[in-house]
Design a protein around this motif. Structure first.
Motif, PDB file in Angstrom:
ATOM      1  N   MET A 160      12.576 -11.499  24.939  1.00 59.08           N
ATOM      2  CA  MET A 160      11.579 -11.646  23.877  1.00 59.08           C
ATOM      3  C   MET A 160      10.767 -12.916  24.073  1.00 59.08           C
ATOM      4  SD  MET A 160      13.971 -10.307  20.718  1.00 59.08           S
ATOM      5  CE  MET A 160      15.097 -11.677  20.895  1.00 59.08           C
ATOM      6  N   LEU A 161       9.458 -12.749  24.082  1.00 62.80           N
ATOM      7  CA  LEU A 161       8.544 -13.858  24.312  1.00 62.80           C
ATOM      8  C   LEU A 161       8.468 -14.712  23.054  1.00 62.80           C
ATOM      9  CD1 LEU A 161       5.677 -11.889  26.101  1.00 62.80           C
ATOM     10  CD2 LEU A 161       7.860 -12.682  27.016  1.00 62.80           C
ATOM     11  N   THR A 162       8.621 -15.996  23.213  1.00 66.23           N
ATOM     12  CA  THR A 162       8.673 -16.880  22.057  1.00 66.23           C
ATOM     13  C   THR A 162       7.277 -17.123  21.489  1.00 66.23           C
ATOM     14  OG1 THR A 162       8.671 -18.767  23.565  1.00 66.23           O
ATOM     15  CG2 THR A 162      10.796 -18.010  22.755  1.00 66.23           C
ATOM     16  N   ALA A 163       7.248 -17.552  20.215  1.00 64.22           N
ATOM     17  CA  ALA A 163       5.990 -17.778  19.514  1.00 64.22           C
ATOM     18  C   ALA A 163       5.498 -19.193  19.754  1.00 64.22           C
ATOM     19  CB  ALA A 163       6.187 -17.554  18.013  1.00 64.22           C
ATOM     20  N   GLY A 164       4.181 -19.378  19.628  1.00 70.72           N
ATOM     21  CA  GLY A 164       3.631 -20.716  19.749  1.00 70.72           C
ATOM     22  C   GLY A 164       2.160 -20.685  20.108  1.00 70.72           C
ATOM     23  N   GLN A 165       1.586 -21.865  20.234  1.00 71.49           N
ATOM     24  CA  GLN A 165       0.192 -21.996  20.654  1.00 71.49           C
ATOM     25  C   GLN A 165       0.160 -21.931  22.178  1.00 71.49           C
ATOM     26  OE1 GLN A 165      -2.258 -25.011  18.711  1.00 71.49           O
ATOM     27  NE2 GLN A 165      -3.345 -25.376  20.624  1.00 71.49           N
ATOM     28  N   HIS A 166       0.297 -20.707  22.688  1.00 70.89           N
ATOM     29  CA  HIS A 166       0.342 -20.493  24.120  1.00 70.89           C
ATOM     30  C   HIS A 166      -1.073 -20.267  24.644  1.00 70.89           C
ATOM     31  CE1 HIS A 166       4.566 -20.354  23.622  1.00 70.89           C
ATOM     32  NE2 HIS A 166       4.627 -19.138  23.104  1.00 70.89           N
ATOM     33  N   ASP A 167      -1.533 -21.172  25.494  1.00 77.28           N
ATOM     34  CA  ASP A 167      -2.838 -20.933  26.096  1.00 77.28           C
ATOM     35  C   ASP A 167      -2.713 -19.786  27.097  1.00 77.28           C
ATOM     36  OD1 ASP A 167      -1.771 -21.982  28.474  1.00 77.28           O
ATOM     37  OD2 ASP A 167      -2.870 -23.860  28.349  1.00 77.28           O
ATOM     38  N   ARG A 207      -5.406  -7.508   3.967  1.00 79.84           N
ATOM     39  CA  ARG A 207      -4.104  -7.228   3.366  1.00 79.84           C
ATOM     40  C   ARG A 207      -3.086  -8.151   4.030  1.00 79.84           C
ATOM     41  NH1 ARG A 207      -0.769  -1.471   2.844  1.00 79.84           N
ATOM     42  NH2 ARG A 207       1.060  -2.380   1.801  1.00 79.84           N
ATOM     43  N   ASN A 208      -2.248  -8.767   3.226  1.00 79.70           N
ATOM     44  CA  ASN A 208      -1.231  -9.652   3.779  1.00 79.70           C
ATOM     45  C   ASN A 208      -0.062  -8.846   4.316  1.00 79.70           C
ATOM     46  OD1 ASN A 208      -2.725 -11.910   3.165  1.00 79.70           O
ATOM     47  ND2 ASN A 208      -1.653 -12.329   1.252  1.00 79.70           N
ATOM     48  N   MET A 209       0.290  -9.128   5.555  1.00 79.87           N
ATOM     49  CA  MET A 209       1.339  -8.397   6.260  1.00 79.87           C
ATOM     50  C   MET A 209       2.409  -9.385   6.748  1.00 79.87           C
ATOM     51  SD  MET A 209       0.196  -5.203   6.309  1.00 79.87           S
ATOM     52  CE  MET A 209      -1.239  -4.130   6.490  1.00 79.87           C
ATOM     53  N   TYR A 210       3.461  -8.838   7.333  1.00 80.07           N
ATOM     54  CA  TYR A 210       4.532  -9.666   7.885  1.00 80.07           C
ATOM     55  C   TYR A 210       4.024 -10.508   9.057  1.00 80.07           C
ATOM     56  CZ  TYR A 210       9.242 -10.824   9.579  1.00 80.07           C
ATOM     57  OH  TYR A 210      10.374 -11.483   9.982  1.00 80.07           O
ATOM     58  N   ALA A 211       3.161  -9.919   9.879  1.00 80.66           N
ATOM     59  CA  ALA A 211       2.575 -10.603  11.034  1.00 80.66           C
ATOM     60  C   ALA A 211       1.287  -9.887  11.383  1.00 80.66           C
ATOM     61  CB  ALA A 211       3.537 -10.598  12.225  1.00 80.66           C
ATOM     62  N   GLY A 212       0.474 -10.513  12.238  1.00 83.03           N
ATOM     63  CA  GLY A 212      -0.725  -9.844  12.705  1.00 83.03           C
ATOM     64  C   GLY A 212      -0.369  -8.753  13.701  1.00 83.03           C
ATOM     65  N   TYR A 213      -0.889  -7.546  13.480  1.00 84.48           N
ATOM     66  CA  TYR A 213      -0.552  -6.456  14.393  1.00 84.48           C
ATOM     67  C   TYR A 213      -1.580  -5.337  14.289  1.00 84.48           C
ATOM     68  CZ  TYR A 213       1.107  -3.323  10.666  1.00 84.48           C
ATOM     69  OH  TYR A 213       1.181  -2.506   9.572  1.00 84.48           O
ATOM     70  N   GLN A 262       2.081  -6.440  18.187  1.00 86.28           N
ATOM     71  CA  GLN A 262       1.834  -7.668  17.434  1.00 86.28           C
ATOM     72  C   GLN A 262       0.739  -8.458  18.129  1.00 86.28           C
ATOM     73  OE1 GLN A 262       5.306 -10.106  16.927  1.00 86.28           O
ATOM     74  NE2 GLN A 262       4.219 -11.696  15.776  1.00 86.28           N
ATOM     75  N   THR A 263      -0.200  -8.960  17.350  1.00 84.27           N
ATOM     76  CA  THR A 263      -1.360  -9.637  17.932  1.00 84.27           C
ATOM     77  C   THR A 263      -1.360 -11.145  17.700  1.00 84.27           C
ATOM     78  OG1 THR A 263      -2.562  -9.006  15.922  1.00 84.27           O
ATOM     79  CG2 THR A 263      -2.862  -7.623  17.890  1.00 84.27           C
ATOM     80  N   TYR A 264      -0.719 -11.601  16.630  1.00 81.34           N
ATOM     81  CA  TYR A 264      -0.528 -13.041  16.469  1.00 81.34           C
ATOM     82  C   TYR A 264       0.776 -13.310  15.741  1.00 81.34           C
ATOM     83  CZ  TYR A 264      -2.156 -13.103  11.521  1.00 81.34           C
ATOM     84  OH  TYR A 264      -2.295 -12.917  10.163  1.00 81.34           O
ATOM     85  N   GLU A 265       1.320 -14.498  15.957  1.00 85.98           N
ATOM     86  CA  GLU A 265       2.566 -14.929  15.334  1.00 85.98           C
ATOM     87  C   GLU A 265       2.260 -15.688  14.043  1.00 85.98           C
ATOM     88  OE1 GLU A 265       5.586 -14.304  16.225  1.00 85.98           O
ATOM     89  OE2 GLU A 265       5.609 -13.830  18.366  1.00 85.98           O
TER      90      GLU A 265
END
Length: 863
Positions: free
Chosen positions: A276-283, A652-658, A684-687
């Motif tokens: 699983m790829l971790t979340a963060g400000q990944h360039d 609409r507010n969701m659990y994550a961007g997707y 998923q498109t953003y964390e």
């Protein structure tokens, strides 16, 4: 992950403990040269010495097979012997010897209610003859959850492979892979054994019944690390000795690392292992490197696990009772939830080690089978975790080529710049007088007759300064297990009223029959307090021993607000460094026809321009341009009159961007099904966490009413909820408007975020969708990434193949029965799907797993 037993089952299990079965056999582990010659390894494999054949790993090492999980005490003996044997390649670091007696585990509670604290171990592996100056540093955490034994089983044997490697031994099964000797000349690899309490408690050589997910304080250590972005307060980061001391030790070794992974376990899934790829400000380069690593993990796992009866070929349907070898994706896409406070995220974050990080989950290494040892299963887990470790080492060594690091652009692109930023100057640290903390306070309660203990917190007038306090309690029980499974609350008297100020949290202590619990509290003001003890299982009579320890430092990581200055515009300035073509910044006043006509595509990201500028952008589209709208910029469609009803464009507010893709064949979905990617059409498109959004469905997703969109001639490529478009394309005269409603939202300071915020947190899917949105009309993805599941990876010659379906369900069921044979009382039951039905059966094959009422297999509170 799913929970297993209710209170009555727990009582039966503890009663069984009192029977005190005879200790079982050890692994074995070589303690001296004679045993080493006999076993052929210090740590023989579960299939060591078995003759070749179907269902036997061709990679198994040793002259004899292991007959149990590695026991904690024999691990300590064996790893010291291995260190002595290969002193030029490894060093064992015991943190209490480096930092003092406090650098030990929280401790296992004995029958008298006392704690036995255990050593915290790091193993350093490198070629000691080569200076460290030019080496890259990598860390692997093994079995942070004590029930998830696969990490230790694979990691310890990977250590022995590395230090004993010959000149021709390679990291992976790729013939071009670096040798292990080359790797040790270029890398320093640390292995940390994060949860000795949860490990030792279940060791069968000491008649242990159950490993535990938690430490001796009943805390989930994989919720106890600092988070960059939103932080869930009840997790009290770094409150535990294991997380505090390992975090300090790793930072003392090196402030920034090249990479690392946290090796976990799970019940069962479609794939034997999830990376699983971790979340963060990944360039873009970090994102690309993570995807390259994930795909390499997939390739090596397919090759290395093909012998196992638990593994299905990756390029076809799964036979009954099997799993695909490996899949990868974001945490949420893989296991259905994400969290704050995980070690994998800390390894990859700027407040942690800043490295190339993944989290790994491995099947059938959890509540089931717990400490029941099935050799073929454990051998498969050993091989899978070796694959993960060695492949990540290779990925760190090789990095990215300049071509791989290039973001593809087919033409000239611009983005509309917005200058405002979300800024916090940071909060200064308050000065503290040089005073000692208050002396500890101890107490005992005869539970449940006595349930609380009152005490006074002193202050500067008394000559002390209490920066924090920690409360621990221990319930009488057997080998760290108790039917009480105590909980703690801390209350403060304010005038005539008592106010609850802290709790021990809910990490499933009842599930693991925890005899100990703990809580941490910062900044206790002088006055009267009380500890209230409760139970999460049964109010069985028990003696509760407790201690209140005062600290001269924060009891958990609650720093003053860190400074930050963030904007989603940073995404484009970062991306421009890697773009294959021009990616220019346009100020709003530049949005005029003579400027816009220079560009093939223009991006308006999550903001609204003035009406004149909006008109210029619309005219640009009509003349043949491509306009990409992200997030709240979808309001442009109403602003310029294309959509007449304002409410037809709404968030609409969701659990994550997707985005939920409607067809993998749509050009805007190109490249979203690469080799090994976790299945399903959701991407998923953003964390949310790095941007500051809490995990209570607060992440904004902008959508367009589907009927309105399609009436205009728009094509729907993806939705987030029924009837609303998130990803799509709308022809407007000679040009195109393309939308993605969840990609670059603004960071938010609405929720607790003591370590600051990220400017963006785009996932690999988000990057791929952006490439598709910027592609010339009709071109699909610039890279043309493959569609559909690719054909399989070649398996090395000589690896025996087996009938994977035959008998496997009975093997797995027997493991379940070993754990559930005492569970006779009615409880809520669900099924964990492990495969399609064998011939003669209908419907999915499910194994009964008991859950507390109100839990589902994917609910965060039940994991």
């Amino acid at each position: 992950m799913t929970r297993l037993m209710g209170a009555t089952v727990a009582a039966a299990l503890v009663a069984a403990l009192l029977w005190s079965p005879a200790p079982a056999l050890a692994a074995p582990v070589a303690r001296n040269e004679l045993e080493y010659k006999l076993y052929g390894r210090v740590f023989p494999d579960p299939q060591g010495g078995l003759p070749p054949g179907p269902g036997v790993s061709p990679f198994a090492r040793g002259n004899v097979p292991a007959v149990s999980f590695l026991q904690f005490n024999e691990f300590l003996t064996g790893i010291r012997f291995l260190e002595k044997k290969y002193a030029d390649r490894m060093r064992v670091v015991q943190l209490d010897q480096a930092y003092g007696a406090d650098a030990m585990s929280a401790g296992i509670t004995d029958s008298a209610g006392n704690r036995t604290r255990l050593p915290l171990i790091m193993v350093r592996v490198t070629d000691g003859r080569v200076p460290d100056e030019d080496k890259k540093f990598v860390v692997f955490s093994l079995s942070m959850h004590g029930i998830e034994r696969a990490g230790v089983e694979g990691g310890v044997r990977a250590i022995e492979d590395l230090v004993s490697a010959g000149p021709d031994d390679r990291l992976t099964l790729d013939p071009s892979s670096p040798t292990m000797n080359e790797a040790l000349r270029q890398l320093v690899v640390y292995f940390i054994f994060t949860n000795p309490d949860g490990w030792k408690r279940g060791d069968v050589t000491e008649a242990g019944l159950l490993y535990s997910r938690l430490n001796g304080n009943g805390v989930d250590l994989n919720r106890n690390w600092p988070a960059h972005g939103y932080t869930y307060l009840p997790y009290t980061p770094l409150s535990e000795p294991e997380t505090r001391w390992f975090a300090r030790a790793l930072k003392d070794v090196r402030p920034a690392w090249a990479g690392g992974a946290d090796l976990h376990g799970m019940l069962t899934a479609s794939a034997f292992t999830y990376s699983m790829l971790t979340a963060g400000q990944h360039d873009w380069a970090r994102n690309k490197h993570m995807v390259k690593l994930a795909q390499a993990l997939y390739v090596d796992a397919v090759r290395r696990l093909s012998w196992s009866p638990f593994i299905a070929p990756p390029d076809g349907p799964r036979p009954p009772g099997t799993m695909y070898p490996q899949q990868w994706g974001t945490v949420w896409d893989s296991i259905g939830y994400t969290t704050t406070g995980s070690l994998g995220e800390w390894i990859g974050s700027p407040i942690g080690l800043g490295g190339l990080a993944v989290d790994n989950e491995m099947a059938l290494s959890h509540l089931v089978p717990n400490n029941v040892f099935e050799p073929t299963l454990v051998q498969t887990q050993v091989e899978a975790n070796k694959s993960l470790i060695f492949t990540q080492m290779e990925a760190v060594m090789r990095g990215l080529t300049p071509e791989e690091a290039r973001f593809p652009l087919a033409g000239r692109v611009a983005y509309v710049f917005r200058p405002d930023r979300l800024v916090h100057q940071g909060a200064p640290k308050a000065p503290r007088p040089a005073l000692p903390p208050q002396k500890p306070v101890t107490f005992s309660l005869l539970y449940p007759v006595e349930q609380s203990f009152e005490f006074d917190v002193l202050g500067e007038a008394d000559g002390v300064l209490n920066v924090g306090l920690r409360v621990t309690v221990n319930s009488s029980g057997v080998r760290g297990l108790s039917t009480v499974a105590p909980t703690i609350e801390l209350w403060h008297r304010e005038g005539d009223q008592w106010r609850k100020v802290a709790t021990s949290g809910s990490y499933g202590g009842n599930l693991f029959l925890q005899a100990g619990a703990g809580l941490s509290y910062n900044g206790p003001t002088p006055g009267r307090y009380k500890v209230v003890v409760g139970h999460s299982l049964t109010p069985t009579p028990a003696v509760i021993h407790g201690e209140v320890r005062f600290t001269d430092e924060l009891a958990w990581d609650e720093p003053p607000q860190a400074p930050y200055s963030v904007s989603n515009m940073d995404f484009f300035s970062d991306l421009s460094r890697y773009a294959a073509g021009p990616l220019d910044r346009l100020a709003t006043q530049q949005l005029k026809a003579k400027v816009l006509r220079k560009y093939d595509a223009v991006i308006l990201a999550n903001h609204k321009v003035d009406d004149k500028s909006a008109g210029a952008l619309l005219e640009y589209v009509k003349q043949g341009g491509i306009l990409v709208l992200t997030d709240s910029a979808l309001r442009f469609l109403h602003q310029v009159g294309l959509i007449r009803t304002e409410g037809d464009v709404a968030p609409r507010n969701m659990y994550a961007g997707y985005v939920q893709l409607l067809s993998p064949d749509d050009p805007l979905a190109a490249g979203l099904n690469p080799e090994g990617a976790v299945g399903g059409n959701r991407r998923q498109t953003y964390e949310p966490v790095p941007l500051g959004y809490s995990l209570t469905s607060t992440a904004p997703v902008w959508r367009v009413k589907q009927s309105t969109w399609e009436a205009l001639g728009g094509r729907t490529a993806g939705i987030a909820d029924t009837g609303w478009v998130v990803l799509g394309e709308l022809p407007v005269e000679r040009g195109l408007i393309r939308i993605i409603g969840a990609l670059l939202p603004d960071p938010t300071d609405r929720y607790y975020h003591p370590h600051g915020l990220a400017s963006y947190a785009v996932t690999w899917s988000g990057y791929q969708i952006l490439q598709n949105l910027l592609a010339p009309a009709g071109a699909g993805s610039v890279e043309g990434a493959g569609e559909g599941q690719p054909a399989g990876v070649p398996v090395p010659a000589g690896v025996p193949q087996v009938d994977r379906a035959e008998g496997l369900l009975e093997t797995v069921k027997s493991l379940v029965r070993n754990m559930l044979e005492l569970a006779t009382d009615p409880v809520t039951e669900v099924g964990e799907q492990v495969g399609e039905a064998p011939a003669g059966l209908t419907g999915p094959v499910t194994l009964p797993v008991t859950l507390p009422a109100g839990c589902t297999p994917l609910s965060e509170r039940c994991r």
